[in-house]
Design a protein around this motif. Sequence first.
Motif, mmCIF file in Angstrom:
data_model
loop_
_atom_site.group_PDB
_atom_site.id
_atom_site.type_symbol
_atom_site.label_atom_id
_atom_site.label_comp_id
_atom_site.label_asym_id
_atom_site.label_seq_id
_atom_site.Cartn_x
_atom_site.Cartn_y
_atom_site.Cartn_z
ATOM 1 N N LYS A 116 -8.401 -22.377 3.781
ATOM 2 C CA LYS A 116 -8.175 -21.309 2.804
ATOM 3 C C LYS A 116 -6.860 -20.595 3.067
ATOM 4 C CE LYS A 116 -10.550 -17.466 0.544
ATOM 5 N NZ LYS A 116 -11.776 -16.646 0.509
ATOM 6 N N TYR A 117 -6.534 -20.390 4.343
ATOM 7 C CA TYR A 117 -5.271 -19.743 4.705
ATOM 8 C C TYR A 117 -4.089 -20.528 4.135
ATOM 9 C CZ TYR A 117 -1.637 -17.628 7.628
ATOM 10 O OH TYR A 117 -0.514 -16.981 8.060
ATOM 11 N N PHE A 126 -2.282 -13.907 -6.162
ATOM 12 C CA PHE A 126 -2.195 -12.450 -6.081
ATOM 13 C C PHE A 126 -2.661 -11.958 -4.715
ATOM 14 C CE2 PHE A 126 -4.466 -8.360 -6.525
ATOM 15 C CZ PHE A 126 -3.386 -7.543 -6.857
ATOM 16 N N ALA A 127 -1.869 -11.089 -4.071
ATOM 17 C CA ALA A 127 -2.191 -10.476 -2.780
ATOM 18 C C ALA A 127 -2.449 -11.516 -1.692
ATOM 19 C CB ALA A 127 -3.387 -9.536 -2.904
ATOM 20 N N ALA A 128 -1.747 -12.645 -1.761
ATOM 21 C CA ALA A 128 -1.968 -13.736 -0.810
ATOM 22 C C ALA A 128 -1.712 -13.298 0.626
ATOM 23 C CB ALA A 128 -1.068 -14.921 -1.162
ATOM 24 N N GLU A 129 -0.644 -12.545 0.856
ATOM 25 C CA GLU A 129 -0.313 -12.176 2.236
ATOM 26 C C GLU A 129 -1.370 -11.248 2.837
ATOM 27 O OE1 GLU A 129 3.364 -10.477 4.926
ATOM 28 O OE2 GLU A 129 3.729 -11.363 2.959
ATOM 29 N N LEU A 135 -7.692 -13.174 6.903
ATOM 30 C CA LEU A 135 -8.202 -14.456 7.379
ATOM 31 C C LEU A 135 -7.743 -14.730 8.810
ATOM 32 C CD1 LEU A 135 -7.780 -16.797 4.286
ATOM 33 C CD2 LEU A 135 -9.910 -16.370 5.515
ATOM 34 N N LEU A 136 -6.498 -14.414 9.100
ATOM 35 C CA LEU A 136 -5.989 -14.638 10.457
ATOM 36 C C LEU A 136 -6.743 -13.774 11.457
ATOM 37 C CD1 LEU A 136 -4.056 -15.968 12.388
ATOM 38 C CD2 LEU A 136 -2.291 -14.326 11.713
ATOM 39 N N LYS A 137 -7.041 -12.535 11.083
ATOM 40 C CA LYS A 137 -7.828 -11.670 11.978
ATOM 41 C C LYS A 137 -9.221 -12.280 12.194
ATOM 42 C CE LYS A 137 -8.932 -8.006 14.399
ATOM 43 N NZ LYS A 137 -8.877 -6.610 13.948
#
Length: 261
Positions: A116-117, A126-129, A135-137
Amino acid sequence: MLNISPSSLRLLPAFAKISCEPGWKWQKREKPLANYDMFYVWSGEGELFLNGKPYALGKGSCFLFRPGDHTSATHNPQKPLVLTYIHFDVDEPVSEIPEPYRELKDTFDFEHMLAKYVRLFLVRTFAAEIEAQLLLKQLLIHLLRHDRDEPVERKASNQLTESIREVANYIQQHPGVVHRVEDLGKRAGLSPRYFSIKFKELIGMSVQTFMIRTRIERAQHLLMHAGMNVTEVADALGYRDIFFFSRQFKQYTGKSPSEIR
């Protein structure tokens, strides 16, 4: 990395899921890594050196390289590596960092989050970052949980865990129903005996205890917030004997229903 906020994770351009070419190798560089790098192997065979120490690579091999690390790697051209890497930095002090290496056995959740990342940035989502930071957290928490060797999540397959949780959620949504273990086991696709064993293992209490606790917690809520009297609550939650309801309520809460209301 439990203490950091997702917004402090600075995502760097280098990230991908790739199938390595037969002649691929990761050469050791004179300069060490300048940032963090999450490195995960989906399939294939190879060998990686981290600060001079060798590690065999295979499905589930997962590294979290840190600033200052020296790395190099090769793979078997007959079984090329498929891997994902994510480079990032952290803009605030870090007090707890996942171990540099672990071999994940139950890979379903981790691989789902990794996929998914990467997909987030294939199009201008939209708002991907912001979502990628979250997700990384989650990925970092997953690694910390694995490093602590928490037993519940890894004693059962992901599918079994989700089936048991779905049944527990179903019980909570229907506290007034007298659930039979046979029916609950069937809902999870398990025999009654095996269902009871795995339910206690994953939820931390027997099915019967969970049902009673759920019913009493709902009774507390109804008495305090729904304006219902003791008789109405007992009836709503399937108790035919109000005196039995009162005894069970006091056994679990230390107070009688009338005291709560």
